[in-house]
Scaffold this motif. Structure first.
Motif, PDB file in Angstrom:
ATOM      1  N   SER A 147     -11.917   2.281  -6.744  1.00 46.72           N
ATOM      2  CA  SER A 147     -11.002   1.844  -5.682  1.00 46.72           C
ATOM      3  C   SER A 147     -11.241   2.685  -4.435  1.00 46.72           C
ATOM      4  O   SER A 147     -11.406   3.902  -4.524  1.00 46.72           O
ATOM      5  CB  SER A 147      -9.550   1.990  -6.139  1.00 46.72           C
ATOM      6  OG  SER A 147      -9.285   1.138  -7.241  1.00 46.72           O
ATOM      7  N   PRO A 180     -10.069   3.202  -0.090  1.00 44.60           N
ATOM      8  CA  PRO A 180      -9.072   2.831   0.927  1.00 44.60           C
ATOM      9  C   PRO A 180      -9.478   1.538   1.623  1.00 44.60           C
ATOM     10  O   PRO A 180     -10.667   1.301   1.884  1.00 44.60           O
ATOM     11  CB  PRO A 180      -9.099   4.027   1.884  1.00 44.60           C
ATOM     12  CG  PRO A 180      -9.596   5.167   1.056  1.00 44.60           C
ATOM     13  CD  PRO A 180     -10.578   4.568   0.098  1.00 44.60           C
ATOM     14  N   TYR A 181      -8.484   0.738   1.924  1.00 45.92           N
ATOM     15  CA  TYR A 181      -8.738  -0.569   2.539  1.00 45.92           C
ATOM     16  C   TYR A 181      -9.510  -0.434   3.846  1.00 45.92           C
ATOM     17  O   TYR A 181     -10.330  -1.291   4.187  1.00 45.92           O
ATOM     18  CB  TYR A 181      -7.398  -1.257   2.770  1.00 45.92           C
ATOM     19  CG  TYR A 181      -7.477  -2.706   3.192  1.00 45.92           C
ATOM     20  CD1 TYR A 181      -8.186  -3.639   2.436  1.00 45.92           C
ATOM     21  CD2 TYR A 181      -6.813  -3.141   4.334  1.00 45.92           C
ATOM     22  CE1 TYR A 181      -8.237  -4.969   2.815  1.00 45.92           C
ATOM     23  CE2 TYR A 181      -6.851  -4.471   4.714  1.00 45.92           C
ATOM     24  CZ  TYR A 181      -7.564  -5.377   3.956  1.00 45.92           C
ATOM     25  OH  TYR A 181      -7.610  -6.705   4.332  1.00 45.92           O
ATOM     26  N   THR A 230      -2.538  -5.149   0.117  1.00 45.06           N
ATOM     27  CA  THR A 230      -2.837  -5.071   1.553  1.00 45.06           C
ATOM     28  C   THR A 230      -2.557  -6.391   2.256  1.00 45.06           C
ATOM     29  O   THR A 230      -2.173  -6.412   3.430  1.00 45.06           O
ATOM     30  CB  THR A 230      -4.299  -4.668   1.769  1.00 45.06           C
ATOM     31  OG1 THR A 230      -5.151  -5.534   1.011  1.00 45.06           O
ATOM     32  CG2 THR A 230      -4.543  -3.231   1.314  1.00 45.06           C
ATOM     33  N   PRO A 254       0.819  -1.210   0.000  1.00 45.42           N
ATOM     34  CA  PRO A 254       0.000   0.000   0.000  1.00 45.42           C
ATOM     35  C   PRO A 254       0.861   1.271   0.000  1.00 45.42           C
ATOM     36  O   PRO A 254       1.855   1.361   0.713  1.00 45.42           O
ATOM     37  CB  PRO A 254      -0.801  -0.117   1.302  1.00 45.42           C
ATOM     38  CG  PRO A 254      -0.785  -1.576   1.640  1.00 45.42           C
ATOM     39  CD  PRO A 254       0.531  -2.084   1.159  1.00 45.42           C
ATOM     40  N   ILE A 268     -13.355  -0.978   3.774  1.00 43.58           N
ATOM     41  CA  ILE A 268     -13.989  -2.255   3.434  1.00 43.58           C
ATOM     42  C   ILE A 268     -14.854  -2.796   4.572  1.00 43.58           C
ATOM     43  O   ILE A 268     -15.992  -3.239   4.323  1.00 43.58           O
ATOM     44  CB  ILE A 268     -12.932  -3.296   3.016  1.00 43.58           C
ATOM     45  CG1 ILE A 268     -12.166  -2.801   1.773  1.00 43.58           C
ATOM     46  CG2 ILE A 268     -13.590  -4.632   2.712  1.00 43.58           C
ATOM     47  CD1 ILE A 268     -13.026  -2.585   0.543  1.00 43.58           C
ATOM     48  N   ASP A 278      -4.943   0.539  -1.526  1.00 45.00           N
ATOM     49  CA  ASP A 278      -5.510  -0.808  -1.558  1.00 45.00           C
ATOM     50  C   ASP A 278      -4.564  -1.817  -2.205  1.00 45.00           C
ATOM     51  O   ASP A 278      -4.913  -2.984  -2.352  1.00 45.00           O
ATOM     52  CB  ASP A 278      -6.837  -0.800  -2.321  1.00 45.00           C
ATOM     53  CG  ASP A 278      -6.664  -0.380  -3.786  1.00 45.00           C
ATOM     54  OD1 ASP A 278      -5.750   0.422  -4.074  1.00 45.00           O
ATOM     55  OD2 ASP A 278      -7.440  -0.842  -4.634  1.00 45.00           O
TER      56      ASP A 278
END
Length: 326
Positions: free
Chosen positions: A213, A215-216, A12, A3, A219, A9
């Motif tokens: 896309s 940001p992780y 990760t 990342p 999620i 993302d």
């Protein structure tokens, strides 16, 4: 893959393993690509970073993710023992692109150990590169159970179930058939998280939202706002998004091939032929009827706790380093 500011993302699952190993007391130096930009030339940059880092850091063991090109770069950047994890595309590429079979054979031969993220992928690798037999172990990257806690059920809506798909908008991810299946469901919403060449074929469909896309860190909240995680891939070497959804207690629809059958129990996911649009629609509806939060899903995910997987990877790395000292 790692990342970075422009691509948070990216890789990760690699960063997750790195953090878990660091938490276990290991000193780690990174030579990574943290952006999707740069085309093929970025691998030249990675090679320079790997050589420079190896010379300065003098590692006991070099750990690479993906057989080629990263594994090849790692093999050539240091004389330290090499461990490499195969993730999927690197195995599928063997035999499809000129020179990759020879390069992959070299990496496998140079490696003290190879890790595959699923037994399916191990079999695929050993069929393509027989020298991988006897030195390949199955260890996936796991899931951070604290980052992905059990989520309460989404408030019921008269509009219908909320379906979520996380992954690239590509042919292999089978996103167009999923959108066609959602149209047959006729109610609810379908949210796609990810980018890819098939975006234009999904735009403008009723009830379909394209987030691109994200940001992780977003999620888990997106999973909390959904009822079902849909993974209609034509083939899925592992299925990280499925595992993360299961950790949150969300049921899934999943393909019958690849890695998912190894960890998704029937109580947590509906098996479906990904080429059958009508079947995909029926599976989406069936998955929406499963309990939320789904206890079977969470229990299955807990067997893949990232801390446990890091401990297993640690044993492989220490064995490789020890063989060089003996």
């Amino acid at each position: 893959m790692y990342p970075g500011p422009s691509d948070p993302d990216l890789g990760t699952f690699v960063a997750q393993v790195e953090r878990a190993l660091a938490a276990r007391g290991h000193e780690i130096a990174l030579a990574v690509l943290d952006s999707r930009s740069g085309g093929k030339m970025r691998y030249s940059a990675l090679a320079r970073r790997a050589v420079r880092t190896a010379r300065a850091f003098r590692p006991d063991v070099v750990y690479a993710h993906f057989l080629v090109p990263a594994g090849l770069i790692a093999a050539l950047s240091s004389r330290a023992p090499l461990v490499v994890t195969a993730h999927g595309q690197d195995v599928r590429n063997v035999g499809d692109l000129p020179g990759l079979r020879a390069a992959t054979r070299f990496v496998v031969g140079r490696a003290a150990s190879v890790i595959a993220v699923s037994d399916y992928l191990r079999r695929e690798l050993e069929a393509r590169v027989p020298s991988a037999r006897g030195k390949t172990e199955v260890i996936d990257s796991g899931v951070d159970l604290e980052r992905f806690p059990v989520q309460p059920p989404r408030p019921k809506s008269s509009a219908g179930p909320a379906f979520l798909c996380v992954g690239g908008l590509t042919e292999r991810k089978n996103v167009v058939r999923l959108a066609e299946a959602f149209a047959l469901v006729g109610k609810g919403s379908l949210t796609f998280v990810g980018e890819g060449p098939f975006r234009s074929r999904l735009e403008g469909r009723p009830g379909v939202e394209l987030l691109g896309s994200v940001p992780y860190d977003r999620i888990p909240s997106l999973l909390a706002a959904s009822d079902v995680l849909c993974q209609p891939s034509l083939v899925e070497p592992f299925g990280q998004a499925l595992l993360e959804a299961m950790a949150c207690g969300r049921p899934t629809s999943r393909p019958p091939v690849g890695g998912p059958p190894e960890f998704v129990p029937p109580e947590a996911g509906v098996l479906v032929d990904p080429t059958d649009v009508r079947g995909l629609a029926d599976a989406m509806c069936a998955a929406a009827r499963l309990p939320r939060p789904n206890a079977a899903a969470r229990t299955a995910a807990e067997r893949h706790d990232a801390r446990i997987q890091a401990e297993r990877i640690e044993a492989v790395l220490e064995r490789a380093a020890g063989s060089a000292r003996s």
